[in-house]
Design an enzyme around this catalytic site. Structure first.
Site, PDB file in Angstrom:
ATOM      1  N   GLU A 174       0.830  -1.213   0.000  1.00  0.00           N
ATOM      2  CA  GLU A 174       0.000   0.000   0.000  1.00  0.00           C
ATOM      3  C   GLU A 174       0.863   1.261   0.000  1.00  0.00           C
ATOM      4  O   GLU A 174       0.767   2.113   0.893  1.00  0.00           O
ATOM      5  CB  GLU A 174      -0.941  -0.002   1.214  1.00  0.00           C
ATOM      6  CG  GLU A 174      -1.895  -1.169   1.206  1.00  0.00           C
ATOM      7  CD  GLU A 174      -2.973  -1.128   2.291  1.00  0.00           C
ATOM      8  OE1 GLU A 174      -4.039  -1.705   2.077  1.00  0.00           O
ATOM      9  OE2 GLU A 174      -2.745  -0.521   3.348  1.00  0.00           O
ATOM     10  N   GLU A 366      -5.415  -8.179  -1.307  1.00  0.00           N
ATOM     11  CA  GLU A 366      -6.093  -8.050  -0.008  1.00  0.00           C
ATOM     12  C   GLU A 366      -7.546  -7.713  -0.263  1.00  0.00           C
ATOM     13  O   GLU A 366      -7.849  -6.841  -1.091  1.00  0.00           O
ATOM     14  CB  GLU A 366      -5.501  -6.910   0.841  1.00  0.00           C
ATOM     15  CG  GLU A 366      -4.182  -7.217   1.465  1.00  0.00           C
ATOM     16  CD  GLU A 366      -3.723  -6.118   2.425  1.00  0.00           C
ATOM     17  OE1 GLU A 366      -4.580  -5.453   3.055  1.00  0.00           O
ATOM     18  OE2 GLU A 366      -2.506  -5.926   2.530  1.00  0.00           O
TER      19      GLU A 366
HETATM   20  C1  BGP Z   1      -4.361  -2.997   4.993  1.00  0.00           C
HETATM   21  C2  BGP Z   1      -3.024  -3.537   5.399  1.00  0.00           C
HETATM   22  C3  BGP Z   1      -3.033  -4.838   6.125  1.00  0.00           C
HETATM   23  C4  BGP Z   1      -4.279  -5.145   6.885  1.00  0.00           C
HETATM   24  C5  BGP Z   1      -5.551  -4.634   6.277  1.00  0.00           C
HETATM   25  C6  BGP Z   1      -6.746  -4.645   7.189  1.00  0.00           C
HETATM   26  O1  BGP Z   1      -4.322  -1.615   5.061  1.00  0.00           O
HETATM   27  O2  BGP Z   1      -2.192  -3.724   4.276  1.00  0.00           O
HETATM   28  O3  BGP Z   1      -1.839  -4.954   6.818  1.00  0.00           O
HETATM   29  O4  BGP Z   1      -4.173  -5.139   8.217  1.00  0.00           O
HETATM   30  O5  BGP Z   1      -5.436  -3.343   5.755  1.00  0.00           O
HETATM   31  O6  BGP Z   1      -6.671  -3.548   8.046  1.00  0.00           O
HETATM   32  P1  BGP Z   1      -6.895  -3.622   9.582  1.00  0.00           P
HETATM   33  O7  BGP Z   1      -5.981  -4.694  10.072  1.00  0.00           O
HETATM   34  O8  BGP Z   1      -6.554  -2.303  10.095  1.00  0.00           O
HETATM   35  O9  BGP Z   1      -8.321  -3.987   9.747  1.00  0.00           O
END
Ligand code: BGP
Length: 473
Positions: A174, A366
């Site tokens: 990201e 993701e």
């Molecule tokens: C993205 C990241 C991840 C992950 C995901 C979910 O921004 O790349 O590392 O964690 O989001 O976010 P969160 O864990 O804050 O719910």
């Protein structure tokens, strides 16, 4: 000819995790500290001077010691691909050493052995929000040009060690999130409120050059290696049809497009240069930087997708919740328990937009629903979670992926986020769960760390086995 209603034969189905959120063993076998070790509350609370026991990431879900059991579970679901990150500070504990830490390298050899055993393709993120803390404290992270050299050395070490076994690589997780989270994403120690835009955009430039430079190194080590950028994708819709709102939404999208434009087209777009001019920012960009960017563009584009948002220049702004960034609330959409707008169609929009814009193969690395799960006793007496809400979320998103493929978009694969429950990046909670596999660990750090299959485990196994035919349109 009829429109294809299924996924390509070689579609890479799988899941994703990141070292700092699941490995634990934060100081094992010579590992140095990373920025995550001083962020016990993620981005929502203050940093600490040193690791503190309330930081759930120090233990994570202890994948470091349980990787065999965990990978066996992923194999049971039929995973074709597993996305994970390598913890930079396991390989170079401080980040600026000249020799890597052999014990750290050996751990990932063992992980790769295990994946190979089951025929699971690895997809490796080189830097996922886990910059060595020493680089942050000594150099102010990516604000310093010397980071490019440290990153090149780290990436070369990985390509040379694992290049025969790992084909797919992502440079920065990201990468556009540095705009909003300079410490977690860019290892920049200067507090966000004190960081000048001049320094922030210079740091972004360093990251973009580093990304292109390690793409060059990967291709030098082996022309077989495929390197992708990774973008936090959020479609921004105009809140109203007023042309001023349409333009506001376009501007918000461009903040993110810039990163893909540079990675794919090899140069800064005109709209970005204008933005810098308007802000009075002059970047230090050398001729060598320009050549690196132009000559070493990515092989594919990957992205995370959780939500869409709206923008407006004319209405009262009601800030939306969201994944490290967000605009204003979309009144037509429901939100998750953490306030993230649920918008499966937005995924089709992003896939089509990115394909139309860049014409590069796309990899969804993701996607998923963070939710509170309740452990219940299943019909056979084993604990499980009746997570039909997660199944619905993923089914609806995957149906839109199928639509995009039918639209002609080339999609390499799909790795759902947090395939095994792990610590949340934004809030550092365990209770924000994404997995097909439940991990017995609580926000207060208690729990046995036992793993249990949720209902979504069998559902995803069927989706993979049927190559998407079991999805419900
Ligand atoms: C993205 C990241 C991840 C992950 C995901 C979910 O921004 O790349 O590392 O964690 O989001 O976010 P969160 O864990 O804050 O719910």
């Amino acid at each position: 000819m009829t429109t294809p209603t299924t996924f390509p034969d070689n579609f890479l189905w799988g899941g994703a995790l990141a070292a700092n959120q699941y490995e634990g063993a934060y100081d094992a076998d010579g590992k140095g500290l990373s920025v995550q070790d001083v962020m016990p509350q993620g981005i929502v609370g203050p940093r600490t001077e040193a690791p503190t026991p309330d930081n759930l990431k120090l233990v994570g879900i202890d994948f470091y010691h349980r990787y065999k059991e965990d990978i066996a579970l992923l194999a049971e679901m039929g995973f074709k691909v597993f996305r994970f990150s390598i913890a930079w500070s396991r390989i170079f504990p401080n980040g600026d050493e000249t020799e890597p830490n052999e014990a750290g390298l050996a751990f990932y050899d063992r992980v790769l052995d295990e994946l190979e055993k089951y025929g699971i393709e690895p997809l490796v993120t080189i830097s996922h929000y886990e910059t060595p803390l020493h680089l942050t404290k000594t150099y102010n992270g990516w604000a310093d040009r010397r980071m490019i050299g440290f990153f090149e050395r780290y990436a070369r070490t990985l390509f040379e060690r694992y290049g025969k076994r790992v084909k797919y690589w992502l440079t920065f997780n990201e990468i556009n999130s540095v705009l909003h989270e300079p410490f977690m994403s860019g290892g920049i120690n200067t507090p966000k409120e004190e960081l000048s835009e001049q320094d922030l955009y210079q740091a972004i430039h360093h990251e973009l050059v580093a990304s292109a430079s390690v793409t060059r190194i990967a291709h030098e080590v082996s022309p077989e290696l495929q390197v992708g950028c990774m973008i936090l994708a959020i479609p921004f819709y105009p809140l109203t049809p007023d042309p001023r709102d349409v333009w506001a939404a376009k501007q918000a999208e461009r903040d993110n497009y810039t990163f893909g434009d540079v990675h794919v087209r090899g140069a800064y777009p005109g709209y970005f240069l204008r933005k810098l001019r308007d802000k009075g920012i002059e970047l230090d960009i050398t001729e060598a930087d320009r050549r690196t960017l132009a000559e070493h563009t990515v092989d594919f584009v990957s992205f995370s997708y959780y939500m869409s948002s709206c923008e407006t220049a004319t209405q009262q702004r009601e800030a939306s919740g969201g994944n490290l960034m967000g605009g204003v609330v979309n009144p037509t959409l429901e939100v998750s328990q953490w306030g993230w707008a649920i918008d499966p169609r937005g995924l089709r929009t992003i896939l089509n937009d990115y394909w139309d814009r860049w014409g590069k193969p796309l990899f969804i690395v993701e996607n998923g629903l963070g939710a509170r799960d309740e452990l219940v006793t299943g019909p056979d007496g084993t604990p499980t979670v009746a997570d039909d809400y997660r199944i619905d979320y993923m089914n609806d998103h995957l149906v839109q992926v199928r639509e995009a493929i039918a639209d002609g978009v080339q999609v390499i694969g799909y790795t759902s986020w947090g395939c095994i429950d792990c610590v949340s990046a934004s809030t550092a909670q365990m209770s924000k769960r994404y997995g097909f596999i439940y991990v017995d660990r609580n926000d207060d750090g208690t729990g046995t760390l036992e793993r249990y299959r949720k209902q979504s485990f069998g559902w995803y196994r069927d989706v993979i086995a049927s190559n998407g035919a079991s999805l419900k349109a």
